[in-house]
Design an enzyme around this catalytic site. Sequence first.
Site, PDB file in Angstrom:
ATOM      1  N   TYR A   1      26.168  18.043   1.261  1.00 25.35           N
ATOM      2  CA  TYR A   1      26.171  19.292   2.011  1.00 25.35           C
ATOM      3  C   TYR A   1      27.159  19.173   3.161  1.00 25.35           C
ATOM      4  O   TYR A   1      27.150  18.188   3.897  1.00 25.35           O
ATOM      5  CB  TYR A   1      24.768  19.576   2.560  1.00 25.35           C
ATOM      6  CG  TYR A   1      24.647  20.860   3.345  1.00 25.35           C
ATOM      7  CD1 TYR A   1      24.782  22.096   2.715  1.00 25.35           C
ATOM      8  CD2 TYR A   1      24.383  20.839   4.709  1.00 25.35           C
ATOM      9  CE1 TYR A   1      24.671  23.279   3.431  1.00 25.35           C
ATOM     10  CE2 TYR A   1      24.260  22.030   5.440  1.00 25.35           C
ATOM     11  CZ  TYR A   1      24.407  23.239   4.797  1.00 25.35           C
ATOM     12  OH  TYR A   1      24.285  24.405   5.511  1.00 25.35           O
TER      13      TYR A   1
ATOM     14  N   ASP B   1      32.277  13.217   6.264  1.00 26.18           N
ATOM     15  CA  ASP B   1      31.371  14.131   6.956  1.00 26.18           C
ATOM     16  C   ASP B   1      30.258  13.283   7.565  1.00 26.18           C
ATOM     17  O   ASP B   1      29.292  12.922   6.908  1.00 26.18           O
ATOM     18  CB  ASP B   1      30.811  15.166   5.969  1.00 26.18           C
ATOM     19  CG  ASP B   1      29.816  16.105   6.647  1.00 26.18           C
ATOM     20  OD1 ASP B   1      29.466  15.857   7.817  1.00 26.18           O
ATOM     21  OD2 ASP B   1      29.401  17.080   5.992  1.00 26.18           O
TER      22      ASP B   1
ATOM     23  N   LYS C   1      25.015  17.319  14.967  1.00 21.64           N
ATOM     24  CA  LYS C   1      23.716  16.672  15.206  1.00 21.64           C
ATOM     25  C   LYS C   1      23.711  15.742  16.432  1.00 21.64           C
ATOM     26  O   LYS C   1      23.748  16.255  17.542  1.00 21.64           O
ATOM     27  CB  LYS C   1      23.242  16.020  13.907  1.00 21.64           C
ATOM     28  CG  LYS C   1      23.128  17.101  12.811  1.00 21.64           C
ATOM     29  CD  LYS C   1      22.443  16.739  11.549  1.00 21.64           C
ATOM     30  CE  LYS C   1      22.171  17.998  10.727  1.00 21.64           C
ATOM     31  NZ  LYS C   1      22.844  18.084   9.453  1.00 21.64           N
TER      32      LYS C   1
HETATM   33  C1  LIG Z   1      23.691  19.324   8.895  1.00 13.67           C
HETATM   34  C2  LIG Z   1      24.916  19.004   8.161  1.00 13.67           C
HETATM   35  C3  LIG Z   1      26.029  19.847   8.178  1.00 13.67           C
HETATM   36  C4  LIG Z   1      26.000  21.217   8.791  1.00 13.67           C
HETATM   37  O1  LIG Z   1      25.791  21.178  10.146  1.00 13.67           O
HETATM   38  P1  LIG Z   1      25.241  22.502  10.886  1.00 13.67           P
HETATM   39  O2  LIG Z   1      25.253  22.131  12.320  1.00 13.67           O
HETATM   40  O3  LIG Z   1      23.878  22.743  10.310  1.00 13.67           O
HETATM   41  O4  LIG Z   1      26.185  23.604  10.569  1.00 13.67           O
HETATM   42  C5  LIG Z   1      27.191  19.412   7.575  1.00 13.67           C
HETATM   43  N1  LIG Z   1      27.255  18.217   6.977  1.00 13.67           N
HETATM   44  C6  LIG Z   1      26.203  17.379   6.934  1.00 13.67           C
HETATM   45  C7  LIG Z   1      26.345  16.055   6.277  1.00 13.67           C
HETATM   46  C8  LIG Z   1      25.005  17.757   7.509  1.00 13.67           C
HETATM   47  O5  LIG Z   1      23.960  16.951   7.412  1.00 13.67           O
END
Ligand SMILES: *Cc1c(COP(=O)(O)O)cnc(C)c1O
Length: 425
Positions: free
Chosen positions: A144, A239, A267
């Site tokens: 994701y 990511d 995060k």
């Molecule tokens: C949470 C997450 C996102 C998206 O971040 P948001 O602040 O919710 O837009 C993207 N990549 C990874 C790996 C994530 O865990």
Amino acid sequence: MRYQRSSVLFAEAKKYIPGGVNSPVRAFKAVGGEPIFIKEAKGAYLYDEDDNQYIDYIASWGPLILGHAYQPVLDAVIEKAKKGTSFGIPTEIETELAKLAVGMVPNIDKIRFVNSGTEACMSAVRLARGFTGRDKIIKFAGCYHGHSDAFLIQAGSGAVTFGSPNSPGVTQGTAKDTLLANYNDLEGVKALSEANKGEIAAIIIEPVAGNMGCIIPSDSFIKGLRELCTQEGILLLFDEVMTGFRLGKGGAQEALNINADMVMFGKVIGGGLPVGAFAARAEIMAHLAPEGPVYQAGTLSGNPLAMSAGLAMLTALDSKPEIFTSLAEKTEFLHKGIAEVLTEKGIAHQINRFGSMVSVHFCEEPVVDFASSAKGNNDTFKRYFHGMLDQGIYLPPSAFESYFLNDAISYSDLAKTIEAVRKVF
Ligand SMILES: *Cc1c(COP(=O)(O)O)cnc(C)c1O
């Protein structure tokens, strides 16, 4: 009734907010039942509107690595707020956080702050395209990267041709530039690269996946991706929205000993306020506006409250790196305790763990990619989730999510959690 007030609040929320929530996983669709509404939180514990207490294993999906309402973050935000909440004009604290982050993370010279992980990934891909002059990207099924169009893609009819949208509203035109591969399948990536030679701008990956449960990349896979990218002039995008400042000061790059070309954060870097970021070596970042031609902007980007929370959080982590080790040890204790109970009860399971990320899968075969993760028994998962919730343990409400331990969780909380698993089964 244990969840009475939450239930009333959910019914009211559904009248005015689609599905009653502002992010889908909160609605408990995957586990059934209704979400709890939170009133407050401190340290390891959440308190819902019915005054039930929970040991929290999601920590707001990762950011609160030092526990809820961590005092230095609260103090920083409150002090900052007294001086005004937003200016849309440069402030010194943006540079302070940038300098600290660049110092902690290997292999990056400059960083741009945005407001979410979604924005970070979306912008990083644009920059990768602008830098390489190529259009296509490769992503992995089950990873994701936020909800921007380019990532809401599933495998198309011909896996080596192009993907197809997996949400209405994403155009086929967008989907054709996103190629899908399977996690831990280097040969599949090589085939895509071969079939699209000279057209791939970036490979984007969760270097340790957390959005299909916790999935660990094999050494040969992740090294192979690095080699392929170097050889083909493709940028490797890590990511690290989940793994950044969680797997260690330097995130997954450091933990796996692999250099990425671009790194995205979210995060933890915001300490619980909305912050995302993307970073790379100076040569790449020089292509970003206003230095270069690739456009990217944000009214609230670098917001002083958000920056002060991030600065307090990273300062704490930078000065106490032993936290990463102690969190990993706690996670191992939890892993072993849960595994022992499930084995004793004869319940088929796989537990994946990396640092302070861990996930429990109710299946026989090792979970190494999205397909193997999807084989987990969801009825058992639902029973587990609700059984734990009823005993005051808050786990992610989906089998496709990792747990995120936080420093405030004690060994007695962990022991209580393991005992709760025994009671469920
Ligand atoms: C949470 C997450 C996102 C998206 O971040 P948001 O602040 O919710 O837009 C993207 N990549 C990874 C790996 C994530 O865990």
